[in-house]
Design an enzyme around this catalytic site. Sequence first.
Site, PDB file in Angstrom:
ATOM      1  CE  LYS A   1      -3.971   1.797   2.684  1.00  0.00           C
ATOM      2  NZ  LYS A   1      -4.828   1.566   3.864  1.00  0.00           N
TER       3      LYS A   1
ATOM      4  CB  SER B   1      -8.145   3.429   2.690  1.00  0.00           C
ATOM      5  OG  SER B   1      -7.325   2.843   3.681  1.00  0.00           O
TER       6      SER B   1
ATOM      7  CB  SER C   1      -8.351   0.478   5.560  1.00  0.00           C
ATOM      8  OG  SER C   1      -9.014   1.701   5.412  1.00  0.00           O
TER       9      SER C   1
END
Length: 477
Positions: free
Chosen positions: A79, A154, A178
Amino acid sequence: MMGKTWGKIAEMVAAVQKGEVSARANVEKALDLAERCKNYNIFVNLTRKRALQKAEEIDQKLQKGEKLGELAGVPYVLKDNFLDFGADTTASAKMLAGFVAPLQATAVKKLEAAGAICIGKSNLDAFAHGGSTENSFFGVTKNFKDTERVAGGSSGGSAVAVALGVAPFALGTDTGGSIRQPAAFNGVIGVKPTFGSVSRFGVVAMASSTDTIGCFATNAADARLVMKVLGGKDSLDSTTIDNDFTPRGKQKLHIGVIADFMTDDVDQEVLAVVRKYIQELEKNGNRVETVEMPLLKYALPVYYVVVPAEVASNLARYDGIRYGHRAKTARTLGEIYGLSRDEGFMPENKRRIMIGNFVLSSGFFDAYYLKAEKVRTLIVEEYQKAFAKFDVLVCPTTPSTAFKIGENTDNPVKMYLEDVMTVPPSLAGLPAISVPAGRTKSGLDVGAQLIGARGDDALLLDLAESVENKKLKDKNI
Ligand code: GLN
């Protein structure tokens, strides 16, 4: 592709260690798959150069007869809120576009030391604020099954990368769902460990009292392997603890189904799929009972007071002076602060900064922030009571399946409501994982959320693994 591209990580590593497959071949394959999946908008940047260089190092080590690590030659996706030398660290925000990390996150260092190779930095909602990846400065990531739907967020890019089989695992961060929510939306397993299990040093902070680091994988064994490498104390993050992810060998577990999250407010098809998963747990010999946890419904409003307060504090450092975006037109110090922040943050970032500063301001602090923290304690106690009786709690991961891109963007409250089931364990620092439970009639994926007491991460993985193994046996594989 669907995750079948790689097989189990342990077998991949064995093949590299025996010299049957080179690290380079794995990396080239992953990079090629990444190119072919471009229309999903998974990546902010690929880390091609460093990935190939790291692969070369591993292949040379093997030739010299040196011992390879437990993730040798395994490509993975990171990420883009982890600091890494392979590419810029943007957190998918204009504020950090072009930011070159001066150091590597502890989690990344550990993976690299074990021989895992990062092939790219994945898209997220800017600064991890959101649940759809629509808040990214670099555009939305598409759901792996239906490109008109969101990936979730996310950590949307990481989830889709694993779902499409670009890499066998990916790292994410989970502050209020997330990892779990995009895992549920894309049919993969998503692990949010006990608070403190993985060092957050070198990761862009969102809300420090609930930020955690975890992973996506296609099966529980792979996820366990990765968590074992990631976990452990780190002198650079004082909240870290030692946590043991090894199987507990406990056979029959007492499982509590959270009644408050199995109601008509939840999509009926989601409920049906999760109920079926719970039946599987029961068929495997676990004792299943319903449990009422009426305070958990207050977790959402508590989260959306506490988290913006911490967000506002953590984002105060982006002032256009030391690093990050600086407005070109700024003339005065006030303009450097104001214009840089105005240009660098996304609307959702600004909303949270404003809410956070409001609930912390004198005159409102007692009524909002302090009260929220008090209710948070009651939620922690509600879990303690439940875990005095049950080993594991279960409920859906999300109240619906992946929604259409744009469906919730003009209604922040509706978007926040998607987090109703994932935020309670976050506030209490508990381990929670999302496992693929099945699909709706139209083929959308549904996740079941397994929640444990602090430090019981291994039990959740054991349970997930037992259902996976049973399914394989039933299919005679
Ligand atoms: N969707 C949640 C939020 O918007 C969770 C975000 C996260 O875990 N980073 O806050």
